[in-house]
Design an enzyme around this catalytic site. Structure first.
Site, PDB file in Angstrom:
ATOM      1  N   CYS A  88       0.826  -1.209   0.000  1.00 29.32           N
ATOM      2  CA  CYS A  88       0.000   0.000   0.000  1.00 29.32           C
ATOM      3  C   CYS A  88       0.862   1.263   0.000  1.00 29.32           C
ATOM      4  O   CYS A  88       0.386   2.339  -0.368  1.00 29.32           O
ATOM      5  CB  CYS A  88      -0.933   0.006   1.212  1.00 29.32           C
ATOM      6  SG  CYS A  88      -0.077  -0.087   2.796  1.00 29.32           S
ATOM      7  N   ARG A 102       4.223   1.375  -1.386  1.00 27.06           N
ATOM      8  CA  ARG A 102       5.279   1.399  -2.404  1.00 27.06           C
ATOM      9  C   ARG A 102       4.985   0.395  -3.517  1.00 27.06           C
ATOM     10  O   ARG A 102       4.274  -0.590  -3.321  1.00 27.06           O
ATOM     11  CB  ARG A 102       6.642   1.082  -1.774  1.00 27.06           C
ATOM     12  CG  ARG A 102       6.777  -0.320  -1.207  1.00 27.06           C
ATOM     13  CD  ARG A 102       8.116  -0.516  -0.499  1.00 27.06           C
ATOM     14  NE  ARG A 102       8.207   0.285   0.709  1.00 27.06           N
ATOM     15  CZ  ARG A 102       9.024   1.324   0.854  1.00 27.06           C
ATOM     16  NH1 ARG A 102       9.836   1.672  -0.128  1.00 27.06           N
ATOM     17  NH2 ARG A 102       9.048   2.008   1.981  1.00 27.06           N
ATOM     18  N   GLN A 157       6.341  -8.694   4.003  1.00 25.93           N
ATOM     19  CA  GLN A 157       6.071  -8.514   2.579  1.00 25.93           C
ATOM     20  C   GLN A 157       7.304  -8.861   1.734  1.00 25.93           C
ATOM     21  O   GLN A 157       7.185  -9.445   0.658  1.00 25.93           O
ATOM     22  CB  GLN A 157       5.615  -7.080   2.325  1.00 25.93           C
ATOM     23  CG  GLN A 157       4.243  -6.790   2.915  1.00 25.93           C
ATOM     24  CD  GLN A 157       3.940  -5.312   3.068  1.00 25.93           C
ATOM     25  OE1 GLN A 157       4.854  -4.483   3.151  1.00 25.93           O
ATOM     26  NE2 GLN A 157       2.667  -4.958   3.121  1.00 25.93           N
TER      27      GLN A 157
END
Length: 547
Positions: free
Chosen positions: A129, A131, A199
């Protein structure tokens, strides 16, 4: 470094042309008087007769320039470049970021499309959200950048001219260092947050099933995960409030008179991701019982199963005001776009105890005051966007409402400590980057080893054929085999020393440096340069034929 560099080719008077071959310089336009002086100087230089040695050198340089026109200059890039190009929350508005966002399920397709370009060998996508970053290994830096930009524009529908002002572009050490800082949480909006490490791990996991996620990027993301873990384990960068949920829990504890959640009845509105993080941080601060309100039971029950050490009292949203009346601290973390608690709802409630309360004014009208343990004041912490708790509840003496903006107090209190931790983290990341660069440099010897073995085998096979021809047809197959094994044995023993000098532990930076020096020496001694250049040229030719 924003966008792409604009280059201008220049030639300077008094500088040999050979020294300018392959160079591109940034130059500012000369003033008229400077241009006039430069023109006069060139005319004078044209009338001066150069010595024979200078003339010969210039002619040789000119011939080299003419010869180079037949060679693809991209073939001269012996080492592929690692490139990072993308946009982040720091420089790009959400309106642009959301157009380029790539869902995790689409990462393999994106990698495949990127690797279909002629000059891109490997690719990875890090899309969150905050990059959207593309990492590639390109046989040519400039053409690789152009191809990534083309893909980003085509995939998002954003014209390149509109996209470029927001892009960052990094190469090799800058690119690898950037990913390590991202994984360590140093480039996050909230420094030290842990979600980005998860992530980065997911990018590495998804890449294992993608052919385009090759050896270099696999090693880079693996190193980034290691770096992220070290930063959080060996520094205090993740201590204190480093996310909205942790800041909300810390603010609530800070405002409680006793600073103890065991003195307050805690209620959470919502059972989503924010609520899960809230429960996690509340539990770490000693909160052992929580009331949860949600629109459906299954999601709330799943949340309760995730935290067996916490006692849950689960209700549906119809019991909202009943739960507010029974609670001292209320967290609003739902996805509702409407106000859930109003001032009028709180009138008549008893005062809260000396525990922390987080409720809106309208919700308290008519409700009895909170218990004395929390100062007879209900406190509401509204971390929903848009807000779920009416702000005018603050007009009541029996309630206080805090929203996301009030969390700055907690974040500021931890800012100085996180800055010190960030400085420590930078040192750790430098160590991790050196480790990765050493490992990557160790891979450079592979083409040299291959070229040396290939040249030795060519010589051995040629000399063996000569010897067998001289010996005639009288040799048996067994004798021929013995002679061939003899030639192979001699070659292997002669190559053992050089091959050993070209192998090292990629984790030892000093050993890698020594190995690279040995590699350059062997390339000169055995004249391997032409072989390596031919391999690079073939690589570029193969890349050009991909499309």
């Amino acid at each position: 470094m924003q966008g792409c560099f604009q280059h201008q080719e220049v030639r300077c008077c008094g500088t040999s042309r050979s020294s300018l071959v392959g160079q591109r310089l940034h130059v500012a336009p000369a003033a008229p008087r400077q241009q006039l002086k430069r023109g006069i100087a060139c005319q004078v230089a044209a009338n001066v007769k150069l010595p024979a040695t200078h003339t010969l050198a210039s002619q040789a340089a000119l011939q080299a320039i003419k010869a180079s026109k037949t060679v693809n200059r991209y073939a001269q890039e012996k080492k592929s470049s690692i490139i990072s190009i993308g946009l982040t929350i720091h420089t790009c508005p959400v309106e642009i970021r959301e157009k380029l966002a790539v869902p995790e399920a689409e990462w393999p397709r994106a990698i495949q499309e990127l690797c279909s370009y002629p000059h891109i060998e490997e690719a990875a996508v890090l899309s969150t959200c905050n990059r959207m970053e593309i990492y590639v290994v390109a046989v040519s830096f400039h053409r690789g950048v152009r191809e990534v930009e083309e893909w980003m524009s085509r995939a998002s529908g954003v014209p390149l001219d509109e996209l470029r002002p927001y892009l960052f572009l990094q190469r090799d050490r800058d690119a690898t260092g950037h990913l390590l800082r991202v994984s360590g949480g140093l480039d996050s909006l909230v420094m030290g947050e842990g979600q980005i490490l998860a992530q980065v791990k997911q990018v590495h996991k998804v890449g294992q099933n993608c052919p385009g996620f090759g050896r270099h990027l696999n090693g880079l993301f693996k190193q980034a995960v290691t770096a992220g873990k070290r930063v959080r384990a060996e520094t205090s960068i993740s201590s204190g409030a480093v996310s909205v949920s942790s800041a909300a829990a810390e603010l609530a504890q800070l405002k409680l008179p006793s600073h103890d959640f065991n003195d307050a009845k805690v209620c959470i509105i919502g059972a989503g991701k924010m609520s899960r993080l809230l429960v996690k941080h509340l539990s770490s601060k000693g909160c052992s019982r929580v009331t949860v309100l949600n629109r459906s039971m299954p999601r709330a029950e799943a949340l309760a199963e995730e935290f067996p050490e916490v006692q849950f009292d689960i209700h549906l949203m119809g019991d909202l005001m009943k739960c507010v009346e029974e609670s001292d601290v209320i967290f609003a973390a739902s996805g509702s776009e409407e106000l859930l608690v109003h001032k009028e709802d709180l009138l008549g409630l008893p005062a809260a105890s000396e525990k922390e309360l987080l409720v809106h004014k309208e919700d308290l009208l008519g409700l009895p005051a909170a218990s004395e343990k929390v100062g007879s004041v209900r406190r509401f912490v509204d971390i929903s966007v848009p807000r779920n708790i009416a702000h005018n509840i603050n007009e009541l003496d029996s309630a206080i409402v805090y929203n996301v903006d009030d969390l700055k107090e907690v974040v500021a209190a931890n800012k100085e400590e996180r800055a010190r931790a960030a400085a420590e983290a930078e040192l750790l990341l430098q160590e991790e980057q050196l480790a990765f660069e050493a490992w990557r440099d160790s891979l450079e010897t592979v083409p040299t080893i291959k070229a040396l073995r290939g040249k030795a085998e060519t010589i051995r096979a040629g000399e063996l054929d000569k010897a067998l021809n001289k010996l005639g047809e009288g040799l048996t197959n067994k004798q021929k085999k013995v002679i061939e094994e003899l030639s192979k044995g001699i070659v292997n023993k002669l190559l053992h020393g050089p091959m050993t000098a070209l192998r090292c532990d990629g984790a030892d930076h000093a050993a890698v440096t020594a190995t690279l020096a040995n590699m350059e020496a062997l390339e000169r001694m055995f004249d391997l340069g032409s072989i390596l250049e031919a391999e690079v040229a073939a690589k570029v030719a193969a890349a050009s034929g991909k499309r």
